[in-house]
Design an enzyme around this catalytic site. Structure first.
Site, PDB file in Angstrom:
ATOM      1  N   ASP A  73     116.536  51.145 148.580  1.00  0.00           N
ATOM      2  CA  ASP A  73     115.826  52.337 148.093  1.00  0.00           C
ATOM      3  C   ASP A  73     116.758  53.242 147.284  1.00  0.00           C
ATOM      4  O   ASP A  73     116.822  54.451 147.498  1.00  0.00           O
ATOM      5  CB  ASP A  73     115.190  53.126 149.240  1.00  0.00           C
ATOM      6  CG  ASP A  73     113.846  52.549 149.665  1.00  0.00           C
ATOM      7  OD1 ASP A  73     113.355  51.638 148.984  1.00  0.00           O
ATOM      8  OD2 ASP A  73     113.294  53.012 150.680  1.00  0.00           O
ATOM      9  N   ASN A 142     112.041  48.889 149.958  1.00  0.00           N
ATOM     10  CA  ASN A 142     110.599  48.742 149.735  1.00  0.00           C
ATOM     11  C   ASN A 142     110.117  49.577 148.558  1.00  0.00           C
ATOM     12  O   ASN A 142     109.021  49.322 148.035  1.00  0.00           O
ATOM     13  CB  ASN A 142     109.833  49.150 150.994  1.00  0.00           C
ATOM     14  CG  ASN A 142     110.109  50.583 151.419  1.00  0.00           C
ATOM     15  OD1 ASN A 142     111.260  50.985 151.563  1.00  0.00           O
ATOM     16  ND2 ASN A 142     109.071  51.377 151.611  1.00  0.00           N
ATOM     17  N   HIS A 143     110.900  50.546 148.100  1.00  0.00           N
ATOM     18  CA  HIS A 143     110.491  51.356 146.953  1.00  0.00           C
ATOM     19  C   HIS A 143     110.883  50.705 145.630  1.00  0.00           C
ATOM     20  O   HIS A 143     110.169  50.867 144.636  1.00  0.00           O
ATOM     21  CB  HIS A 143     111.119  52.757 147.040  1.00  0.00           C
ATOM     22  CG  HIS A 143     110.398  53.683 147.949  1.00  0.00           C
ATOM     23  ND1 HIS A 143     109.567  54.694 147.511  1.00  0.00           N
ATOM     24  CD2 HIS A 143     110.360  53.757 149.307  1.00  0.00           C
ATOM     25  CE1 HIS A 143     109.064  55.346 148.541  1.00  0.00           C
ATOM     26  NE2 HIS A 143     109.541  54.801 149.651  1.00  0.00           N
ATOM     27  N   HIS A 269     116.260  52.080 155.397  1.00  0.00           N
ATOM     28  CA  HIS A 269     114.817  52.371 155.454  1.00  0.00           C
ATOM     29  C   HIS A 269     114.487  53.540 156.375  1.00  0.00           C
ATOM     30  O   HIS A 269     113.601  54.332 156.059  1.00  0.00           O
ATOM     31  CB  HIS A 269     114.011  51.135 155.856  1.00  0.00           C
ATOM     32  CG  HIS A 269     112.525  51.369 155.831  1.00  0.00           C
ATOM     33  ND1 HIS A 269     111.850  51.650 154.662  1.00  0.00           N
ATOM     34  CD2 HIS A 269     111.592  51.371 156.812  1.00  0.00           C
ATOM     35  CE1 HIS A 269     110.564  51.810 154.932  1.00  0.00           C
ATOM     36  NE2 HIS A 269     110.392  51.658 156.221  1.00  0.00           N
ATOM     37  N   HIS A 271     115.020  57.137 157.789  1.00  0.00           N
ATOM     38  CA  HIS A 271     115.626  58.299 157.141  1.00  0.00           C
ATOM     39  C   HIS A 271     116.386  59.213 158.092  1.00  0.00           C
ATOM     40  O   HIS A 271     117.183  60.036 157.637  1.00  0.00           O
ATOM     41  CB  HIS A 271     114.554  59.106 156.409  1.00  0.00           C
ATOM     42  CG  HIS A 271     114.132  58.501 155.109  1.00  0.00           C
ATOM     43  ND1 HIS A 271     113.620  59.238 154.064  1.00  0.00           N
ATOM     44  CD2 HIS A 271     114.168  57.220 154.666  1.00  0.00           C
ATOM     45  CE1 HIS A 271     113.339  58.432 153.050  1.00  0.00           C
ATOM     46  NE2 HIS A 271     113.664  57.203 153.402  1.00  0.00           N
TER      47      HIS A 271
END
Length: 715
Positions: A73, A142-143, A269, A271
């Site tokens: 990410d 995933n982003h 992933h 945070h």
């Protein structure tokens, strides 16, 4: 390194290096979830992610690390904007390129993972054409995961940075194209093998995949890690980007399912910052979770202080030192139950003014707490020799339990009181109600519309043939009872979002509509009570929506000319391969206006179009080529005056495309209809003889035409 039991996990000190030797110590800067480009259009928080990433690169230079390791990410958007990509590339070039020699030796194949068809290696500091001072290794999250199926396969934004020689992209997994193939292939992880002195390091990267698949592959023992033969002599790091907290069955990756040869797991992933290495029960490895470097949600996990880590590895020993990020805004979050607060403070829950006053005092307390938190961190850094940083606006979130309260104030209007005091005035408050008294079958579905495709009498094929995105959007918007935005404008914005792939179309429409609505309310010039505000807003909104619909109808049709000539052909010329789903045209063509469409009689159309087919003219004008919708419009077109002489200046073109031909009186329609055949089929192109008009007169007319065209466009 022995396996850790449940009892040993509690109170175990973090691992350290006994006798550190600089020539054998590999220094790594760890960071995950940078989310570059998050809220980049926000005037206050737009540069937060970039500033944090810049600080991370500066820390890498300051601590003289051997390389930087990112856990996914890196970008917030799958397709980063040009501005975001430009700033990231500029920062990487500024801080990671240079003449400083790289002290870690690459032992694995430098071409493993390089793009096919090119000669440059996959590891940038092995390229003789580049001067890399600090290598950057990164997996995708995933982003910013790979998308597309072009000739080069699925690509991500990290592929762009890797091709430019700025980062080393690892952990990219080629997914099987067929389901049968996926049953026979698992996940293969090839390491990047490095050495410095007597310390040998293996980097195993796994980019983000679906949690269900990762869980299945691990449980089925189908994750193959290509390790050296003397793997116990290597320090092995696994970098992954998956859910660590269970969100459902197989919606996360269990901590204890990795290979026993792993020494440290860098978990991306999640945070919330859990950067201190945590042992895993029954396993010999540790897990470190650096967390994000920017708050992307106003949740409790994001309120923890943001850190990166300085990881030192010597032989089979390691030591991890958390480093706080100073450029990140302070963020405080709190919750309050109004029913309990009313008993303690002694105010009435039904008095909106008293409730608002209490909430304002709570927010002010949080602002003071956030500022004090920043000042303490700043003072601590200054005492360690760091420069003092100016205090930014803090992030504040107050979660309010409104159980038992009949009416609450608008949270957006409430936040305007703190404009210039906090960085998030629009979402400082969030309301929720307790679900203790709710039963399983007492769900309220007031906002869920009855869709037209939910008719139980329709078959699946009929439902699919009736599916229109715009129709679904309209039905949902109608059920929400919009107070500020019109349904038509939102439909157009969603059309642009879907068909033009404009990710900011809806946001731009909302901003434009709100500004227009504010100007419309201010333009009324009336003094009104606050109770009448909603009524005036509804009136202005309806008026603007009506003007928008009129403009949509007044736009010159693109079907004139050749397109209209095709529309005059018989119904037999329609595409015989067109299905019922395709016959409806675009998904956004239906219901663009509130007025019903005029019905066209097939017999009347063919009868009226007959004279045109007998003697088609090559120079037929626009009026003659316009398809007739009903008899009245047909008569108006037939009585139209002959087309004006064609002029090539811009004023003439604009005026001819925007002006409407005046309709004649009803008494003259009959005579005009008799001669319509000759007028429609025989139009000529005439030129005015030279010398009839002066140059000044022609220039004044052209200037007047341009002014009229601009006025029409502005309307």
């Amino acid at each position: 390194m022995s396996n850790h039991s449940e009892d040993e996990r509690e109170g175990m000190p973090p691992p350290t290096i006994g006798n550190e030797y600089a020539d054998d110590t590999i220094k790594i800067l760890l960071a995950t979830d940078n989310h570059l480009g998050y809220l980049e259009r926000d005037p206050v928080r737009g540069q937060d992610s970039i500033n944090a990433f810049k600080e991370i690169l500066q820390l890498a230079v300051k601590h003289d690390v051997d390389f930087i390791l990112l856990g996914g990410d890196l970008f917030h958007e799958n397709r980063p904007s040009r501005d975001c990509m430009y700033q990231v590339m500029a920062l990487l070039r500024e801080y990671t390129l240079g003449d400083r020699p790289v002290q870690v030796e690459l032992l694995s194949d430098p071409n493993d993972g390089k793009p096919p068809g090119f000669s440059f290696p996959a590891i940038n500091y092995e390229d003789p054409n580049l001067n890399v001072a600090i290598p950057v290794f990164s997996i995708h999250g995933n982003h910013d995961d790979p998308q597309g199926a072009g000739p080069e396969g699925a690509l991500s934004a990290l592929d762009m940075l890797a091709a430019s020689g700025l980062i080393n992209y690892m952990g990219k997994i080629d997914l099987p194209l067929e389901e049968a193939e996926s049953q026979n292939t698992g996940i293969a992880i090839r390491p990047v093998l490095l050495r410095k002195g007597n310390t040998r390091l293996g980097l195993y990267g796994v980019g983000n995949v679906k949690d269900q698949r990762m869980h299945f592959e691990l449980r089925s023992n189908r994750v193959r890690m290509y390790m050296p033969r003397d793997k116990d002599a290597w320090f092995n790091i696994l970098v992954l980007h998956q859910n660590r907290v269970a969100h459902g069955p197989q919606q996360s990756v269990p901590e204890g399912m990795f290979d026993d040869s792993i020494d440290l797991v860098v978990w991306g992933h999640e945070h919330d910052c859990r950067i201190v290495p945590e042992p895993v029960a029954g396993k010999r490895y540790y897990i470190t979770q650096p967390g994000s470097s920017v708050a992307t949600s106003l949740a409790d996990g994001e309120a923890l202080e943001k850190h990166v880590a300085l990881l030192k590895i010597q032989g089979k020993e390691f030591e991890l030192t958390p480093i706080p990020l100073r450029s990140v805004r302070s963020f405080v979050i709190d919750d309050v139950v109004l029913s309990e607060a009313a008993e303690e403070e002694g105010f009435d829950l039904n008095d909106k003014i008293e409730v608002t006053k209490f909430l304002k005092s709570k927010v002010n307390e949080l602002i003071e707490k956030a500022n004090q938190q920043w000042d303490e961190r700043n003072a601590r850094a200054v005492a360690e020799g760091e420069p003092e940083l100016p205090r930014p606006l803090p992030l504040v979130r107050l979660k309010v339990d409104t159980t038992g309260v009949s009416e609450m104030s608008n949270p957006v209007r409430f936040g305007q009181e703190f404009q210039g005091l906090i960085a998030n005035p629009r979402d400082v408050l969030t309301f929720h109600r307790s679900k203790k008294g709710a039963t399983r079958g007492s769900k309220v579905k007031a906002d869920e519309p009855e869709l037209s495709i939910d008719d139980p009498e329709l078959s699946i094929g009929e439902k699919l043939s009736k599916v229109r995105v715009q129709t679904l959007v309209r039905e949902y918007l109608a059920a929400q009872e919009l107070q500020l935005l019109g349904e038509g404008g939102m439909s157009e914005a969603i059309e642009t979002f879907v068909e033009k792939d404009d990710i900011h179309a809806i946001q731009n429409h909302v901003n434009t509509a709100l500004r227009s609505l504010m100007k419309g309310v201010q333009a009324t010039g009336e003094e009104f009570d606050e109770n009448d505000f909603e009524e005036i807003v509804d009136k202005v909104r309806d008026q603007q929506e009506k003007q928008r619909a009129e403009k949509q109808q007044d736009k010159p049709s693109k079907d004139k000319g050749k397109g209209a000539a095709r529309g005059e052909e018989s119904d037999a010329s329609e595409d015989s391969m067109m299905m019922d789903v395709d016959a409806g045209g675009s998904e956004f063509d239906d219901q663009m206006s509130d007025e019903p469409r005029p019905t066209k009689s097939r017999a009347a159309t063919s009868k009226k179009a007959a004279p045109t087919k007998k003697a088609p003219a090559r120079g037929r004008g626009k009026a003659a080529a316009t398809p007739e919708s009903d008899e009245e419009n047909e008569d108006e077109i037939e009585d139209e005056a002959p087309p004006p002489p064609k002029r090539t200046n811009r004023a003439a073109v604009l005026s001819q495309s925007s002006k409407k031909a005046p309709a004649k009186t009803a008494g003259k329609k009959t005579s005009g209809a008799k001669s319509s055949g000759s007028k429609e089929t025989q139009s000529t192109l005439s030129f005015a003889p030279p010398g009839r008009t002066s140059t000044r007169a022609a220039a004044s007319r052209a200037k007047r035409k341009v002014a009229e065209a601009i006025e029409l466009d502005s309307d």
